[in-house]
Design a protein around this motif. Structure first.
Motif, PDB file in Angstrom:
ATOM      1  N   PRO A  65       0.827  -1.209   0.000  1.00 26.88           N
ATOM      2  CA  PRO A  65       0.000   0.000   0.000  1.00 26.88           C
ATOM      3  C   PRO A  65       0.864   1.262   0.000  1.00 26.88           C
ATOM      4  O   PRO A  65       1.903   1.305   0.662  1.00 26.88           O
ATOM      5  CB  PRO A  65      -0.802  -0.132   1.303  1.00 26.88           C
ATOM      6  CG  PRO A  65      -0.060  -1.087   2.142  1.00 26.88           C
ATOM      7  CD  PRO A  65       0.766  -1.956   1.255  1.00 26.88           C
ATOM      8  N   CYS A  66       0.421   2.248  -0.773  1.00 22.72           N
ATOM      9  CA  CYS A  66       1.089   3.548  -0.740  1.00 22.72           C
ATOM     10  C   CYS A  66       0.971   4.099   0.686  1.00 22.72           C
ATOM     11  O   CYS A  66      -0.103   4.047   1.277  1.00 22.72           O
ATOM     12  CB  CYS A  66       0.410   4.482  -1.734  1.00 22.72           C
ATOM     13  SG  CYS A  66       0.778   6.215  -1.455  1.00 22.72           S
ATOM     14  N   PRO A  67       2.070   4.611   1.267  1.00 30.11           N
ATOM     15  CA  PRO A  67       1.993   5.111   2.647  1.00 30.11           C
ATOM     16  C   PRO A  67       1.088   6.336   2.805  1.00 30.11           C
ATOM     17  O   PRO A  67       0.709   6.688   3.916  1.00 30.11           O
ATOM     18  CB  PRO A  67       3.442   5.454   2.984  1.00 30.11           C
ATOM     19  CG  PRO A  67       4.145   5.576   1.686  1.00 30.11           C
ATOM     20  CD  PRO A  67       3.412   4.712   0.706  1.00 30.11           C
ATOM     21  N   PHE A  68       0.716   6.973   1.696  1.00 27.42           N
ATOM     22  CA  PHE A  68      -0.068   8.207   1.812  1.00 27.42           C
ATOM     23  C   PHE A  68      -1.533   8.050   1.447  1.00 27.42           C
ATOM     24  O   PHE A  68      -2.383   8.760   1.973  1.00 27.42           O
ATOM     25  CB  PHE A  68       0.560   9.310   0.958  1.00 27.42           C
ATOM     26  CG  PHE A  68       1.985   9.571   1.333  1.00 27.42           C
ATOM     27  CD1 PHE A  68       2.295  10.191   2.533  1.00 27.42           C
ATOM     28  CD2 PHE A  68       3.017   9.155   0.517  1.00 27.42           C
ATOM     29  CE1 PHE A  68       3.594  10.405   2.899  1.00 27.42           C
ATOM     30  CE2 PHE A  68       4.335   9.369   0.873  1.00 27.42           C
ATOM     31  CZ  PHE A  68       4.624   9.995   2.068  1.00 27.42           C
ATOM     32  N   CYS A  69      -1.870   7.129   0.528  1.00 28.57           N
ATOM     33  CA  CYS A  69      -3.277   6.991   0.154  1.00 28.57           C
ATOM     34  C   CYS A  69      -3.744   5.546   0.227  1.00 28.57           C
ATOM     35  O   CYS A  69      -4.904   5.262  -0.067  1.00 28.57           O
ATOM     36  CB  CYS A  69      -3.525   7.549  -1.249  1.00 28.57           C
ATOM     37  SG  CYS A  69      -2.766   6.614  -2.571  1.00 28.57           S
ATOM     38  N   THR A  70      -2.856   4.612   0.632  1.00 24.58           N
ATOM     39  CA  THR A  70      -3.126   3.175   0.809  1.00 24.58           C
ATOM     40  C   THR A  70      -3.531   2.452  -0.471  1.00 24.58           C
ATOM     41  O   THR A  70      -3.941   1.300  -0.417  1.00 24.58           O
ATOM     42  CB  THR A  70      -4.187   2.890   1.908  1.00 24.58           C
ATOM     43  OG1 THR A  70      -5.457   3.388   1.471  1.00 24.58           O
ATOM     44  CG2 THR A  70      -3.811   3.556   3.238  1.00 24.58           C
ATOM     45  N   ASN A  80       7.401   6.317  -8.193  1.00 24.82           N
ATOM     46  CA  ASN A  80       6.835   7.150  -9.247  1.00 24.82           C
ATOM     47  C   ASN A  80       5.450   7.672  -8.849  1.00 24.82           C
ATOM     48  O   ASN A  80       5.123   8.835  -9.086  1.00 24.82           O
ATOM     49  CB  ASN A  80       6.744   6.315 -10.526  1.00 24.82           C
ATOM     50  CG  ASN A  80       6.729   7.173 -11.756  1.00 24.82           C
ATOM     51  OD1 ASN A  80       7.225   8.295 -11.734  1.00 24.82           O
ATOM     52  ND2 ASN A  80       6.152   6.657 -12.811  1.00 24.82           N
ATOM     53  N   HIS A  81       4.676   6.829  -8.220  1.00 23.21           N
ATOM     54  CA  HIS A  81       3.325   7.203  -7.781  1.00 23.21           C
ATOM     55  C   HIS A  81       3.391   8.354  -6.762  1.00 23.21           C
ATOM     56  O   HIS A  81       2.660   9.341  -6.894  1.00 23.21           O
ATOM     57  CB  HIS A  81       2.650   5.972  -7.167  1.00 23.21           C
ATOM     58  CG  HIS A  81       1.424   6.288  -6.359  1.00 23.21           C
ATOM     59  ND1 HIS A  81       0.188   6.492  -6.923  1.00 23.21           N
ATOM     60  CD2 HIS A  81       1.264   6.461  -5.014  1.00 23.21           C
ATOM     61  CE1 HIS A  81      -0.690   6.750  -5.966  1.00 23.21           C
ATOM     62  NE2 HIS A  81      -0.069   6.749  -4.791  1.00 23.21           N
ATOM     63  N   ILE A  82       4.274   8.241  -5.772  1.00 26.27           N
ATOM     64  CA  ILE A  82       4.373   9.290  -4.747  1.00 26.27           C
ATOM     65  C   ILE A  82       4.813  10.594  -5.392  1.00 26.27           C
ATOM     66  O   ILE A  82       4.289  11.664  -5.099  1.00 26.27           O
ATOM     67  CB  ILE A  82       5.357   8.877  -3.632  1.00 26.27           C
ATOM     68  CG1 ILE A  82       4.828   7.643  -2.904  1.00 26.27           C
ATOM     69  CG2 ILE A  82       5.542  10.015  -2.628  1.00 26.27           C
ATOM     70  CD1 ILE A  82       5.818   7.036  -1.932  1.00 26.27           C
ATOM     71  N   VAL A  85       1.607  11.857  -7.449  1.00 27.81           N
ATOM     72  CA  VAL A  85       0.321  12.072  -6.782  1.00 27.81           C
ATOM     73  C   VAL A  85       0.464  12.832  -5.467  1.00 27.81           C
ATOM     74  O   VAL A  85      -0.398  13.637  -5.120  1.00 27.81           O
ATOM     75  CB  VAL A  85      -0.390  10.714  -6.562  1.00 27.81           C
ATOM     76  CG1 VAL A  85      -1.750  10.926  -5.910  1.00 27.81           C
ATOM     77  CG2 VAL A  85      -0.550   9.976  -7.881  1.00 27.81           C
ATOM     78  N   HIS A  86       1.546  12.579  -4.757  1.00 31.05           N
ATOM     79  CA  HIS A  86       1.705  13.214  -3.439  1.00 31.05           C
ATOM     80  C   HIS A  86       2.952  14.092  -3.428  1.00 31.05           C
ATOM     81  O   HIS A  86       3.953  13.772  -2.792  1.00 31.05           O
ATOM     82  CB  HIS A  86       1.813  12.154  -2.346  1.00 31.05           C
ATOM     83  CG  HIS A  86       0.797  11.067  -2.452  1.00 31.05           C
ATOM     84  ND1 HIS A  86      -0.530  11.276  -2.178  1.00 31.05           N
ATOM     85  CD2 HIS A  86       0.902   9.766  -2.827  1.00 31.05           C
ATOM     86  CE1 HIS A  86      -1.198  10.137  -2.365  1.00 31.05           C
ATOM     87  NE2 HIS A  86      -0.345   9.214  -2.759  1.00 31.05           N
ATOM     88  N   LYS A  87       2.902  15.172  -4.173  1.00 31.66           N
ATOM     89  CA  LYS A  87       4.101  15.979  -4.413  1.00 31.66           C
ATOM     90  C   LYS A  87       4.750  16.498  -3.137  1.00 31.66           C
ATOM     91  O   LYS A  87       5.957  16.422  -2.975  1.00 31.66           O
ATOM     92  CB  LYS A  87       3.770  17.147  -5.334  1.00 31.66           C
ATOM     93  CG  LYS A  87       3.495  16.682  -6.738  1.00 31.66           C
ATOM     94  CD  LYS A  87       3.166  17.806  -7.668  1.00 31.66           C
ATOM     95  CE  LYS A  87       2.936  17.230  -9.054  1.00 31.66           C
ATOM     96  NZ  LYS A  87       3.365  18.120 -10.096  1.00 31.66           N
TER      97      LYS A  87
HETATM   98 ZN   LIG Z   1      -0.695   7.224  -2.911  1.00 31.70          ZN
END
Ligand SMILES: [Zn+2]
Ligand SMILES: [Zn+2]
Ligand SMILES: [Zn+2]
Ligand SMILES: [Zn+2]
Length: 236
Positions: A65-70, A80-82, A85-87
Motif C-alpha cells: 500500500p502507498c503510505p499516503f493513500c493506501t 513514481n506514484h508518490i 500524486v503526493h508531491k
Molecule cells: Zn498514494
C-alpha cells in the motif's frame, strides 16, 4: 535495486511468510488468541501434508500500500506514484543528491549513490569551473519573473518558491547545442556526458512548456485543496 533482490531470489520461507502477512484472516485470528503454531497449519495446510501449494503467489509481483493513500501498488511503481500524486510528501520523503546544481531525488539511498557516481565525476567538476552551469545574463525563471544566475540558484528557488513544480514532467530544460529537452537538470547532465564533444554549450529554459506545466499544476493544486476540504467536511 536492493528491494528487488529479495524478490528475485526468494527463499521458500520468506515467500510463505509474505503470504501469511497478506492474509487478512490471520489478523482476526490473532485477536482470538490462537497460538501461532496452529495459525500456520490453518492457513497453510500443505505444510502438514508436505506438498507444495497448488497456487503460490508470484514473488516478483509484490503489492504494497502507498503510505499516503493506501492504494496497493507494485513496489517498483511506488516511488513514481508518490512523486506524481503526493508531491509535497515526495519532497519530504525523498533524499536529494548532495550537489547544489542537481535535482536528482530518490527514496532509495543506493539510487542516489549510483546517480552521483555516474554524473558527478571529473567532467561535472569541469562544467562548474568553466561556468557551463551558469545561465546567460537576464535569464528569468520559467515560472515567475525572477532572474536566475545558475542552476544552483534555480534549484534553490524551485524548492523554496515553486515546490509543487519540482516534480513536474514538462521538459523545461533545453540543451543549447542540440534539440534535446528534459524535465530535470540531472537528465541534462546525463545527456551531456553521453554526447561528449557533440554538445558543448549550456542549457536554457523552454518557457512555453513551463507555462503549460504551471497552469496544469495550478489546476491540480485546486483539485487537491477541494478534495481535502471535502474530506474534512465528511469527517466532522
Ligand atoms: Zn498514494
Ligand atoms: Zn546529482
Ligand atoms: Zn520562479
Ligand atoms: Zn545536446
Amino acid at each position: 535495486t536492493p528491494l528487488n533482490n529479495d524478490k528475485l531470489n526468494p527463499e521458500k520461507g520468506s515467500v510463505q511468510n509474505d503470504a501469511i502477512k497478506e492474509e487478512p484472516i490471520e489478523e482476526e485470528e490473532c485477536h482470538r488468541d490462537v497460538p501461532s503454531s496452529s495459525k500456520r497449519v490453518v492457513s497453510q495446510p500443505w505444510i502438514r501434508i508436505g506438498n507444495v501449494p497448488p497456487e503460490q503467489p508470484q514473488p516478483a509481483k509484490k503489492y504494497t500500500p502507498c503510505p499516503f493513500c493506501t492504494t496497493k501498488l507494485l513496489v517498483s511503481a511506488i516511488e513514481n506514484h508518490i512523486q506524481l500524486v503526493h508531491k509535497h510528501s515526495w519532497l519530504k520523503f525523498a533524499k536529494r543528491c548532495q550537489e547544489d546544481d542537481c535535482d536528482y531525488r530518490s527514496v532509495h539511498d543506493s539510487h542516489v549513490k549510483q546517480h552521483a557516481e555516474a554524473v558527478h565525476g571529473r567532467t561535472y567538476k569541469n562544467w562548474k569551473n568553466t561556468m557551463r552551469l551558469a545561465f546567460p545574463i537576464m535569464t528569468r525563471c520559467p515560472f515567475c519573473p525572477r532572474f536566475i544566475i545558475n542552476v544552483t540558484q534555480f534549484n534553490k528557488h524551485m524548492n523554496n518558491d515553486h515546490p509543487t513544480l519540482t516534480s513536474n514532467e514538462a521538459k523545461i530544460f533545453i540543451c543549447d547545442s542540440c534539440s534535446f529537452s528534459t524535465d530535470r537538470c540531472y537528465k541534462m547532465y546525463a545527456h551531456w556526458i553521453e554526447r561528449g564533444n557533440r554538445c558543448k554549450g549550456g542549457m536554457g529554459f523552454d518557457y512555453v512548456a513551463a507555462k503549460q506545466a504551471y497552469k496544469q499544476d495550478m489546476i491540480k493544486q485546486q483539485i487537491e485543496t477541494r478534495k481535502l476540504a471535502n474530506s474534512l467536511k465528511r469527517d466532522s
